[in-house]
Design a protein around this motif. Sequence first.
Motif, PDB file in Angstrom:
ATOM      1  N   HIS A  49      -7.345   0.970  40.161  1.00  0.00           N
ATOM      2  CA  HIS A  49      -8.829   1.120  39.451  1.00  0.00           C
ATOM      3  C   HIS A  49      -9.719   2.066  40.122  1.00  0.00           C
ATOM      4  O   HIS A  49     -10.335   2.905  39.575  1.00  0.00           O
ATOM      5  CB  HIS A  49      -9.247   0.681  38.716  1.00  0.00           C
ATOM      6  CG  HIS A  49      -8.521  -0.881  37.354  1.00  0.00           C
ATOM      7  ND1 HIS A  49      -7.591   0.539  35.859  1.00  0.00           N
ATOM      8  CD2 HIS A  49      -7.445  -1.582  37.849  1.00  0.00           C
ATOM      9  CE1 HIS A  49      -7.145  -0.449  35.602  1.00  0.00           C
ATOM     10  NE2 HIS A  49      -6.669  -1.471  36.343  1.00  0.00           N
ATOM     11  N   CYS A  54     -13.011   6.084  40.773  1.00  0.00           N
ATOM     12  CA  CYS A  54     -13.297   6.522  42.085  1.00  0.00           C
ATOM     13  C   CYS A  54     -13.114   8.452  42.015  1.00  0.00           C
ATOM     14  O   CYS A  54     -14.475   9.330  42.955  1.00  0.00           O
ATOM     15  CB  CYS A  54     -13.546   6.340  43.512  1.00  0.00           C
ATOM     16  SG  CYS A  54     -14.945   4.432  43.015  1.00  0.00           S
ATOM     17  N   HIS A  80     -22.818  -2.366  47.921  1.00  0.00           N
ATOM     18  CA  HIS A  80     -22.100  -2.160  46.828  1.00  0.00           C
ATOM     19  C   HIS A  80     -20.978  -2.804  46.827  1.00  0.00           C
ATOM     20  O   HIS A  80     -19.874  -2.680  45.873  1.00  0.00           O
ATOM     21  CB  HIS A  80     -21.803  -1.112  46.009  1.00  0.00           C
ATOM     22  CG  HIS A  80     -23.208  -0.647  45.439  1.00  0.00           C
ATOM     23  ND1 HIS A  80     -24.055  -1.389  44.106  1.00  0.00           N
ATOM     24  CD2 HIS A  80     -24.161   0.310  45.694  1.00  0.00           C
ATOM     25  CE1 HIS A  80     -25.477  -0.532  44.651  1.00  0.00           C
ATOM     26  NE2 HIS A  80     -24.957   0.682  45.117  1.00  0.00           N
ATOM     27  N   ASP A  83     -18.944  -5.754  44.908  1.00  0.00           N
ATOM     28  CA  ASP A  83     -19.038  -5.655  43.310  1.00  0.00           C
ATOM     29  C   ASP A  83     -17.733  -4.555  42.697  1.00  0.00           C
ATOM     30  O   ASP A  83     -17.681  -4.814  41.753  1.00  0.00           O
ATOM     31  CB  ASP A  83     -20.238  -6.058  43.217  1.00  0.00           C
ATOM     32  CG  ASP A  83     -21.967  -6.713  42.999  1.00  0.00           C
ATOM     33  OD1 ASP A  83     -20.956  -8.017  43.474  1.00  0.00           O
ATOM     34  OD2 ASP A  83     -22.577  -6.473  43.689  1.00  0.00           O
ATOM     35  N   ILE A  84     -17.935  -3.617  43.873  1.00  0.00           N
ATOM     36  CA  ILE A  84     -17.355  -2.514  43.121  1.00  0.00           C
ATOM     37  C   ILE A  84     -16.278  -3.039  42.786  1.00  0.00           C
ATOM     38  O   ILE A  84     -16.038  -2.289  41.166  1.00  0.00           O
ATOM     39  CB  ILE A  84     -17.320  -1.098  44.391  1.00  0.00           C
ATOM     40  CG1 ILE A  84     -16.715  -0.037  43.194  1.00  0.00           C
ATOM     41  CG2 ILE A  84     -15.791  -1.499  45.685  1.00  0.00           C
ATOM     42  CD1 ILE A  84     -17.045   0.557  44.325  1.00  0.00           C
ATOM     43  N   ASN A  85     -14.674  -3.296  42.978  1.00  0.00           N
ATOM     44  CA  ASN A  85     -14.090  -4.096  42.302  1.00  0.00           C
ATOM     45  C   ASN A  85     -14.153  -4.570  40.932  1.00  0.00           C
ATOM     46  O   ASN A  85     -13.734  -4.206  40.014  1.00  0.00           O
ATOM     47  CB  ASN A  85     -13.213  -5.074  43.246  1.00  0.00           C
ATOM     48  CG  ASN A  85     -11.776  -5.016  42.891  1.00  0.00           C
ATOM     49  OD1 ASN A  85     -11.589  -6.158  41.704  1.00  0.00           O
ATOM     50  ND2 ASN A  85     -11.051  -4.071  43.005  1.00  0.00           N
ATOM     51  N   SER A  86     -14.563  -5.775  40.765  1.00  0.00           N
ATOM     52  CA  SER A  86     -15.362  -5.980  39.676  1.00  0.00           C
ATOM     53  C   SER A  86     -15.762  -5.562  38.847  1.00  0.00           C
ATOM     54  O   SER A  86     -15.315  -5.083  37.233  1.00  0.00           O
ATOM     55  CB  SER A  86     -15.428  -7.460  39.847  1.00  0.00           C
ATOM     56  OG  SER A  86     -17.070  -6.808  40.243  1.00  0.00           O
ATOM     57  N   TYR A  87     -16.601  -4.454  38.992  1.00  0.00           N
ATOM     58  CA  TYR A  87     -17.061  -3.373  37.829  1.00  0.00           C
ATOM     59  C   TYR A  87     -16.493  -2.582  37.555  1.00  0.00           C
ATOM     60  O   TYR A  87     -16.180  -1.948  36.238  1.00  0.00           O
ATOM     61  CB  TYR A  87     -18.873  -3.105  38.952  1.00  0.00           C
ATOM     62  CG  TYR A  87     -19.794  -3.831  38.484  1.00  0.00           C
ATOM     63  CD1 TYR A  87     -19.557  -4.822  37.928  1.00  0.00           C
ATOM     64  CD2 TYR A  87     -21.106  -3.435  39.516  1.00  0.00           C
ATOM     65  CE1 TYR A  87     -21.139  -5.771  38.312  1.00  0.00           C
ATOM     66  CE2 TYR A  87     -21.733  -4.576  39.583  1.00  0.00           C
ATOM     67  CZ  TYR A  87     -21.976  -5.638  38.739  1.00  0.00           C
ATOM     68  OH  TYR A  87     -22.880  -6.041  39.334  1.00  0.00           O
ATOM     69  N   VAL A  88     -15.625  -1.709  38.571  1.00  0.00           N
ATOM     70  CA  VAL A  88     -15.012  -0.832  38.009  1.00  0.00           C
ATOM     71  C   VAL A  88     -13.100  -1.234  38.130  1.00  0.00           C
ATOM     72  O   VAL A  88     -13.232  -0.538  36.479  1.00  0.00           O
ATOM     73  CB  VAL A  88     -14.492   0.446  38.616  1.00  0.00           C
ATOM     74  CG1 VAL A  88     -13.604   1.451  38.827  1.00  0.00           C
ATOM     75  CG2 VAL A  88     -15.587   0.705  39.512  1.00  0.00           C
ATOM     76  N   ALA A  90     -12.827  -3.257  35.137  1.00  0.00           N
ATOM     77  CA  ALA A  90     -13.270  -3.864  33.786  1.00  0.00           C
ATOM     78  C   ALA A  90     -13.160  -2.603  33.430  1.00  0.00           C
ATOM     79  O   ALA A  90     -12.885  -2.158  32.109  1.00  0.00           O
ATOM     80  CB  ALA A  90     -14.732  -4.569  33.740  1.00  0.00           C
ATOM     81  N   PHE A  91     -14.415  -1.639  34.035  1.00  0.00           N
ATOM     82  CA  PHE A  91     -14.072  -0.275  33.208  1.00  0.00           C
ATOM     83  C   PHE A  91     -12.660   0.089  32.621  1.00  0.00           C
ATOM     84  O   PHE A  91     -12.856   0.493  31.802  1.00  0.00           O
ATOM     85  CB  PHE A  91     -15.830   0.840  34.270  1.00  0.00           C
ATOM     86  CG  PHE A  91     -15.803   1.504  33.802  1.00  0.00           C
ATOM     87  CD1 PHE A  91     -16.583   1.794  32.937  1.00  0.00           C
ATOM     88  CD2 PHE A  91     -15.935   2.779  34.834  1.00  0.00           C
ATOM     89  CE1 PHE A  91     -16.923   3.121  32.389  1.00  0.00           C
ATOM     90  CE2 PHE A  91     -16.312   4.672  33.381  1.00  0.00           C
ATOM     91  CZ  PHE A  91     -16.767   4.254  32.769  1.00  0.00           C
TER      92      PHE A  91
END
Length: 118
Positions: A49, A54, A80, A83-88, A90-91
């Motif tokens: 993901h 990205c 960042h 956090d980037i993994n969990s945000y992206v 889910a997105f």
Amino acid sequence: MPKVLREKFGGEIPSEIDDLIQLPGVGRKTANLVRAVAFSLPAICVDVHVHRICNRWGYIKTKNPLETEMALRKKLPAKHWLDINSYVVAFGQSLCKPRKPDCDICPIFQYCKRIGVS
Ligand code: SF4
């Protein structure tokens, strides 16, 4: 894994990526995740993901997750990284999906170059 941990690392889980990937079944994605979550050390966990999205954004231009990790290490501000993994992820599971991204309802449509999206 317990055998390798005992023989190579004295029974302790290491925190360095190069050490973690010596453990059976541990690749860079897991190694980065362990480093970030278990040790709170700088690491970027790149999965399919993060790699796909990205590149769609046009934020980076890479061919595989390893290149993505290295490119993000240079470009993404360190605050960042964790956090980037969990945000992206889910997105990527809900909106920017692999085959049919929901660009028509995407809240960041105006910022996205949609590289490779038809
Ligand atoms: S506009 Fe489309 S390709 Fe870009 S982030 Fe949104 S869903 Fe993904």
